[in-house]
Write a protein that holds these residues in place. Structure first.
Motif, PDB file in Angstrom:
ATOM      1  N   GLU A  20      19.471  30.196   9.377  1.00 34.64           N
ATOM      2  CA  GLU A  20      18.689  30.513   8.187  1.00 34.64           C
ATOM      3  C   GLU A  20      17.254  30.799   8.581  1.00 34.64           C
ATOM      4  OE1 GLU A  20      18.989  27.930   4.844  1.00 34.64           O
ATOM      5  OE2 GLU A  20      21.046  27.395   5.362  1.00 34.64           O
ATOM      6  N   LEU A  21      16.720  31.854   8.030  1.00 34.26           N
ATOM      7  CA  LEU A  21      15.323  32.179   8.271  1.00 34.26           C
ATOM      8  C   LEU A  21      14.458  31.370   7.319  1.00 34.26           C
ATOM      9  CD1 LEU A  21      15.604  36.059   8.562  1.00 34.26           C
ATOM     10  CD2 LEU A  21      15.336  34.417  10.406  1.00 34.26           C
ATOM     11  N   PRO A  22      13.243  31.029   7.741  1.00 38.34           N
ATOM     12  CA  PRO A  22      12.367  30.272   6.838  1.00 38.34           C
ATOM     13  C   PRO A  22      12.083  31.078   5.579  1.00 38.34           C
ATOM     14  CG  PRO A  22      11.244  30.780   8.916  1.00 38.34           C
ATOM     15  CD  PRO A  22      12.631  31.325   9.001  1.00 38.34           C
ATOM     16  N   GLU A  23      11.840  30.366   4.502  1.00 38.66           N
ATOM     17  CA  GLU A  23      11.575  31.046   3.230  1.00 38.66           C
ATOM     18  C   GLU A  23      10.182  31.642   3.184  1.00 38.66           C
ATOM     19  OE1 GLU A  23      12.664  28.878  -0.241  1.00 38.66           O
ATOM     20  OE2 GLU A  23      14.485  28.108   0.702  1.00 38.66           O
ATOM     21  N   ARG A  24       9.315  31.189   4.055  1.00 36.89           N
ATOM     22  CA  ARG A  24       7.955  31.734   4.106  1.00 36.89           C
ATOM     23  C   ARG A  24       7.694  32.253   5.508  1.00 36.89           C
ATOM     24  NH1 ARG A  24       5.089  28.513   7.211  1.00 36.89           N
ATOM     25  NH2 ARG A  24       5.561  26.321   7.368  1.00 36.89           N
ATOM     26  N   PRO A  25       6.764  33.196   5.629  1.00 35.76           N
ATOM     27  CA  PRO A  25       6.425  33.660   6.982  1.00 35.76           C
ATOM     28  C   PRO A  25       5.801  32.530   7.791  1.00 35.76           C
ATOM     29  CG  PRO A  25       5.482  35.096   5.295  1.00 35.76           C
ATOM     30  CD  PRO A  25       6.039  33.891   4.593  1.00 35.76           C
ATOM     31  N   LEU A  26       6.051  32.521   9.088  1.00 39.89           N
ATOM     32  CA  LEU A  26       5.456  31.527   9.969  1.00 39.89           C
ATOM     33  C   LEU A  26       4.006  31.885  10.242  1.00 39.89           C
ATOM     34  CD1 LEU A  26       8.270  31.132  12.657  1.00 39.89           C
ATOM     35  CD2 LEU A  26       7.806  29.633  10.711  1.00 39.89           C
ATOM     36  N   SER A  27       3.189  30.872  10.407  1.00 34.89           N
ATOM     37  CA  SER A  27       1.807  31.107  10.818  1.00 34.89           C
ATOM     38  C   SER A  27       1.837  31.550  12.280  1.00 34.89           C
ATOM     39  CB  SER A  27       0.981  29.824  10.676  1.00 34.89           C
ATOM     40  OG  SER A  27       1.373  28.881  11.662  1.00 34.89           O
ATOM     41  N   PRO A  28       0.763  32.170  12.766  1.00 36.73           N
ATOM     42  CA  PRO A  28       0.728  32.539  14.184  1.00 36.73           C
ATOM     43  C   PRO A  28       0.946  31.335  15.101  1.00 36.73           C
ATOM     44  CG  PRO A  28      -1.007  33.688  13.021  1.00 36.73           C
ATOM     45  CD  PRO A  28      -0.393  32.704  12.044  1.00 36.73           C
ATOM     46  N   PHE A  29       0.384  30.179  14.749  1.00 35.86           N
ATOM     47  CA  PHE A  29       0.558  28.977  15.558  1.00 35.86           C
ATOM     48  C   PHE A  29       2.014  28.534  15.564  1.00 35.86           C
ATOM     49  CE2 PHE A  29       0.712  24.410  16.221  1.00 35.86           C
ATOM     50  CZ  PHE A  29      -0.028  24.273  17.379  1.00 35.86           C
ATOM     51  N   GLU A  30       2.650  28.521  14.389  1.00 30.51           N
ATOM     52  CA  GLU A  30       4.056  28.121  14.301  1.00 30.51           C
ATOM     53  C   GLU A  30       4.951  29.076  15.088  1.00 30.51           C
ATOM     54  OE1 GLU A  30       4.413  26.058   9.909  1.00 30.51           O
ATOM     55  OE2 GLU A  30       4.205  28.236  10.022  1.00 30.51           O
ATOM     56  N   ALA A  31       4.695  30.365  14.946  1.00 31.44           N
ATOM     57  CA  ALA A  31       5.509  31.362  15.650  1.00 31.44           C
ATOM     58  C   ALA A  31       5.352  31.222  17.162  1.00 31.44           C
ATOM     59  CB  ALA A  31       5.124  32.773  15.198  1.00 31.44           C
ATOM     60  N   ALA A  32       4.111  31.098  17.624  1.00 29.92           N
ATOM     61  CA  ALA A  32       3.868  30.968  19.068  1.00 29.92           C
ATOM     62  C   ALA A  32       4.490  29.684  19.614  1.00 29.92           C
ATOM     63  CB  ALA A  32       2.366  31.005  19.360  1.00 29.92           C
ATOM     64  N   SER A  33       4.416  28.597  18.852  1.00 25.97           N
ATOM     65  CA  SER A  33       5.012  27.334  19.282  1.00 25.97           C
ATOM     66  C   SER A  33       6.527  27.447  19.377  1.00 25.97           C
ATOM     67  CB  SER A  33       4.639  26.213  18.311  1.00 25.97           C
ATOM     68  OG  SER A  33       3.261  25.990  18.321  1.00 25.97           O
ATOM     69  N   PHE A  34       7.129  28.088  18.391  1.00 23.10           N
ATOM     70  CA  PHE A  34       8.577  28.285  18.403  1.00 23.10           C
ATOM     71  C   PHE A  34       8.987  29.153  19.590  1.00 23.10           C
ATOM     72  CE2 PHE A  34      12.343  30.729  17.225  1.00 23.10           C
ATOM     73  CZ  PHE A  34      13.231  29.708  16.925  1.00 23.10           C
ATOM     74  N   ILE A  35       8.261  30.236  19.798  1.00 26.20           N
ATOM     75  CA  ILE A  35       8.571  31.154  20.903  1.00 26.20           C
ATOM     76  C   ILE A  35       8.404  30.452  22.242  1.00 26.20           C
ATOM     77  CG2 ILE A  35       7.779  33.252  22.089  1.00 26.20           C
ATOM     78  CD1 ILE A  35       7.146  34.329  19.194  1.00 26.20           C
ATOM     79  N   GLU A  36       7.371  29.632  22.376  1.00 24.47           N
ATOM     80  CA  GLU A  36       7.163  28.903  23.628  1.00 24.47           C
ATOM     81  C   GLU A  36       8.363  28.005  23.931  1.00 24.47           C
ATOM     82  OE1 GLU A  36       3.815  26.156  25.820  1.00 24.47           O
ATOM     83  OE2 GLU A  36       4.172  25.846  23.686  1.00 24.47           O
ATOM     84  N   GLY A  37       8.827  27.280  22.939  1.00 20.26           N
ATOM     85  CA  GLY A  37       9.970  26.388  23.140  1.00 20.26           C
ATOM     86  C   GLY A  37      11.256  27.134  23.428  1.00 20.26           C
ATOM     87  N   MET A  38      11.494  28.201  22.695  1.00 21.40           N
ATOM     88  CA  MET A  38      12.735  28.957  22.887  1.00 21.40           C
ATOM     89  C   MET A  38      12.766  29.654  24.238  1.00 21.40           C
ATOM     90  SD  MET A  38      14.709  28.334  20.421  1.00 21.40           S
ATOM     91  CE  MET A  38      15.954  29.508  20.837  1.00 21.40           C
ATOM     92  N   THR A  39      11.640  30.228  24.649  1.00 18.20           N
ATOM     93  CA  THR A  39      11.639  30.910  25.942  1.00 18.20           C
ATOM     94  C   THR A  39      11.812  29.915  27.083  1.00 18.20           C
ATOM     95  OG1 THR A  39       9.219  30.974  25.949  1.00 18.20           O
ATOM     96  CG2 THR A  39      10.371  32.972  25.229  1.00 18.20           C
ATOM     97  N   ALA A  40      11.299  28.686  26.914  1.00 24.97           N
ATOM     98  CA  ALA A  40      11.506  27.658  27.942  1.00 24.97           C
ATOM     99  C   ALA A  40      12.993  27.344  28.075  1.00 24.97           C
ATOM    100  CB  ALA A  40      10.716  26.395  27.605  1.00 24.97           C
TER     101      ALA A  40
END
Length: 78
Positions: free
Chosen positions: A19-39
């Motif tokens: 499920e995609l979030p109901e609201r857009p992610l903030s730049p900080f949230e998106a970067a944090s998510f991407i950092e974890g997923m790429t790791a």
């Protein structure tokens, strides 16, 4: 169906269940998510001996980390 198509189909089904979030992610949230997923993806690629892919995923993780630092610095300066 060949083995590659079976794997692609399984991943496609898993993507549809996410499920995609109901609201857009903030730049900080998106970067944090991407950092974890790429790791996590880098570890997967490394374990599978996909060296070039592992390298590029690590570069993406480093860039996400740099973005997180820049966003944090901007918040501190504000």
């Amino acid at each position: 169906m060949n083995p590659v198509d079976k794997v692609r189909s399984a991943y496609s089904d898993a993507e549809q269940e996410t499920e995609l979030p109901e609201r857009p992610l903030s730049p900080f949230e998106a970067a944090s998510f991407i950092e974890g997923m790429t790791a996590e993806l880098r570890r997967m690629a490394r374990n599978a001996k996909l060296d070039t892919l592992s390298y590029f995923l690590e570069m993406a993780r480093i860039e996400a980390s740099a973005q997180i630092e820049q966003i944090a610095e901007r918040k501190l300066d504000a």
